[in-house]
Design a protein around this motif. Structure first.
Motif, mmCIF file in Angstrom:
data_model
loop_
_atom_site.group_PDB
_atom_site.id
_atom_site.type_symbol
_atom_site.label_atom_id
_atom_site.label_comp_id
_atom_site.label_asym_id
_atom_site.label_seq_id
_atom_site.Cartn_x
_atom_site.Cartn_y
_atom_site.Cartn_z
ATOM 1 N N ALA A 58 0.848 -1.193 0.000
ATOM 2 C CA ALA A 58 0.000 0.000 0.000
ATOM 3 C C ALA A 58 0.886 1.247 0.000
ATOM 4 O O ALA A 58 1.938 1.274 0.649
ATOM 5 C CB ALA A 58 -0.909 -0.013 1.220
ATOM 6 N N PRO A 59 0.483 2.313 -0.723
ATOM 7 C CA PRO A 59 1.387 3.449 -0.936
ATOM 8 C C PRO A 59 1.573 4.378 0.252
ATOM 9 O O PRO A 59 2.405 5.283 0.191
ATOM 10 C CB PRO A 59 0.726 4.193 -2.105
ATOM 11 N N SER A 60 0.814 4.213 1.321
ATOM 12 C CA SER A 60 0.987 5.068 2.488
ATOM 13 C C SER A 60 0.537 4.308 3.734
ATOM 14 O O SER A 60 -0.157 3.283 3.652
ATOM 15 C CB SER A 60 0.172 6.363 2.360
ATOM 16 N N LEU A 61 0.926 4.827 4.891
ATOM 17 C CA LEU A 61 0.522 4.197 6.145
ATOM 18 C C LEU A 61 -0.988 4.242 6.309
ATOM 19 O O LEU A 61 -1.611 3.280 6.786
ATOM 20 C CB LEU A 61 1.206 4.898 7.323
ATOM 21 N N ARG A 62 -1.610 5.341 5.883
ATOM 22 C CA ARG A 62 -3.067 5.467 5.971
ATOM 23 C C ARG A 62 -3.756 4.399 5.125
ATOM 24 O O ARG A 62 -4.693 3.733 5.587
ATOM 25 C CB ARG A 62 -3.503 6.863 5.516
ATOM 26 N N ARG A 63 -3.284 4.225 3.889
ATOM 27 C CA ARG A 63 -3.895 3.221 3.018
ATOM 28 C C ARG A 63 -3.651 1.807 3.561
ATOM 29 O O ARG A 63 -4.496 0.932 3.425
ATOM 30 C CB ARG A 63 -3.336 3.343 1.604
ATOM 31 N N ALA A 65 -3.411 1.005 6.752
ATOM 32 C CA ALA A 65 -4.309 0.820 7.893
ATOM 33 C C ALA A 65 -5.740 0.559 7.425
ATOM 34 O O ALA A 65 -6.440 -0.294 7.990
ATOM 35 C CB ALA A 65 -4.263 2.053 8.803
ATOM 36 N N ILE A 66 -6.178 1.278 6.398
ATOM 37 C CA ILE A 66 -7.523 1.075 5.860
ATOM 38 C C ILE A 66 -7.668 -0.343 5.317
ATOM 39 O O ILE A 66 -8.658 -1.032 5.578
ATOM 40 C CB ILE A 66 -7.818 2.108 4.749
ATOM 41 N N LEU A 67 -6.663 -0.785 4.569
ATOM 42 C CA LEU A 67 -6.734 -2.113 3.961
ATOM 43 C C LEU A 67 -6.686 -3.211 5.014
ATOM 44 O O LEU A 67 -7.407 -4.209 4.929
ATOM 45 C CB LEU A 67 -5.593 -2.268 2.953
ATOM 46 N N LEU A 68 -5.841 -3.030 6.029
ATOM 47 C CA LEU A 68 -5.787 -4.004 7.124
ATOM 48 C C LEU A 68 -7.137 -4.123 7.818
ATOM 49 O O LEU A 68 -7.606 -5.228 8.118
ATOM 50 C CB LEU A 68 -4.721 -3.583 8.143
ATOM 51 N N ALA A 69 -7.772 -2.980 8.067
ATOM 52 C CA ALA A 69 -9.074 -2.983 8.741
ATOM 53 C C ALA A 69 -10.124 -3.687 7.888
ATOM 54 O O ALA A 69 -10.952 -4.446 8.406
ATOM 55 C CB ALA A 69 -9.506 -1.553 9.050
ATOM 56 N N LYS A 70 -10.074 -3.448 6.587
ATOM 57 C CA LYS A 70 -11.074 -4.074 5.717
ATOM 58 C C LYS A 70 -10.892 -5.589 5.667
ATOM 59 O O LYS A 70 -11.869 -6.349 5.781
ATOM 60 C CB LYS A 70 -10.980 -3.502 4.301
ATOM 61 N N VAL A 71 -9.663 -6.045 5.501
ATOM 62 C CA VAL A 71 -9.408 -7.484 5.450
ATOM 63 C C VAL A 71 -9.810 -8.137 6.769
ATOM 64 O O VAL A 71 -10.372 -9.241 6.788
ATOM 65 C CB VAL A 71 -7.931 -7.751 5.109
ATOM 66 N N GLN A 72 -9.563 -7.453 7.868
ATOM 67 C CA GLN A 72 -9.982 -7.972 9.175
ATOM 68 C C GLN A 72 -11.504 -8.086 9.249
ATOM 69 O O GLN A 72 -12.041 -9.058 9.791
ATOM 70 C CB GLN A 72 -9.474 -7.052 10.280
#
Length: 308
Positions: A58-63, A65-72
């Motif tokens: 992911a290109p940034s820490l924000r992206r 974190a968003i992707l981790l939350a979604k996969v979770q």
């Protein structure tokens, strides 16, 4: 006695009330619900893989974190649904073994690769958008545990859809290369997203009975039309072109007309010959086998706690 409980079941469904785990169920209804819930649960778990591939990139820490939350979230959806299947007498381990032995299916959409980070946004916009169209009516499904699980799942899927759309809007305000990336991802995922609703009504063997039991509330083709009608104005706002030259508003119908779907493609992917079928199932099999020691340890711990 059988006639009495069967009449009670039919009256409950006819009155738009919920069937609960302790109620008497026809065997065919039980089998249908287990098949549908298991396929849904498998889809949530397998669906973690395409986007999970981009967590480390992911290109940034924000992206990230968003992707981790979604996969979770997707993992949680799978657990809700496996739990709902267990209320029907299904065994979670057996369902997983049916999946990894390819005797149960999951959504065809997750057999396509995620080639660029724009795919993460398009999955949120189109794939989760299609899921919302399909799943919101399931909040009124006749089987109580499934319907209640769908309420939370749909809320989270709606958030995922907005996350994906926000990512695409950001990229469309970016460089020409980013804009082209979004368009290319849209081109690849549009038709597979339309296939998510299943075969046309005339070729869908389970739709009529599922609607009679009020498991489903709308046909495949009705849901597909809703999705198209919803997606066209979203694509216009986004600034992308949907890859269908026949897509046009039909004033008489009050809906968008769209081109023919390649149903042979859907049949091929469902049969196991999609771009990523083997990879997805193999990865799920490895994860199941690698996690055996955790399940065994949990079982031993639970047994000791019970003895105490």
């Amino acid at each position: 006695m059988t006639a009495t409980v069967e009449e009670h079941f039919e009256a409950t469904v006819a009155a738009d009330q919920r069937i609960e785990p302790r109620d008497w169920l026809p065997d065919a209804y039980r089998k249908t619900m287990i098949r549908q819930i298991a396929q849904h649960a498998h889809s949530e778990i397998i669906g973690m893989q395409p986007e999970g591939n981009w967590i480390t990139r992911a290109p940034s820490l924000r992206r990230k974190a968003i992707l981790l939350a979604k996969v979770q979230d997707e993992a949680g959806h799978g657990l809700y649904l496996y739990s709902a299947a267990e209320t029907l007498g299904a065994d979670r381990t057996e369902l997983t073994e049916l999946l990894i032995s390819r005797r149960q299916k999951y959504s065809s959409i997750f057999n396509y690769p995620t080639l660029t980070f724009a795919d993460v946004g398009v999955i949120g916009w189109l794939v989760d958008g299609a899921a919302i169209c399909n799943q919101v009516p399931l909040c009124r499904s006749s089987y109580g545990p499934y319907a209640r699980a769908m309420i939370r799942i749909c809320k989270e899927e709606s958030f995922h859809q907005r996350q994906g759309y926000e990512l695409l809007m950001t990229m469309m305000r970016g460089t020409p290369e980013q804009q082209a990336m979004v368009q290319e991802a849209t081109n690849r995922f549009w038709w597979p997203s339309l296939m998510m609703f299943g075969p046309p009504d005339g070729d869908s063997p389970n739709t009529a009975q599922s609607m009679a039991w009020k498991i489903k509330r709308h046909t495949n083709d009705d849901l597909r039309q809703r999705f198209v009608d919803m997606s066209v104005p979203q694509a216009e706002a986004l600034g992308v072109t949907l890859p269908d030259p026949l897509l046009a508003w039909n004033e008489d119908r009050g809906h968008y007309d769209f081109g023919p779907i390649d149903w042979s493609e859907l049949k091929r992917v469902i049969a196991g010959d999609g771009p990523c079928n083997a990879e997805r199932v193999e990865r799920r099999r490895r994860a199941h086998e690698d996690g055996a020691w955790v399940r065994e340890a949990a079982s031993v711990h639970a047994a000791k706690e019970s003895e105490r």
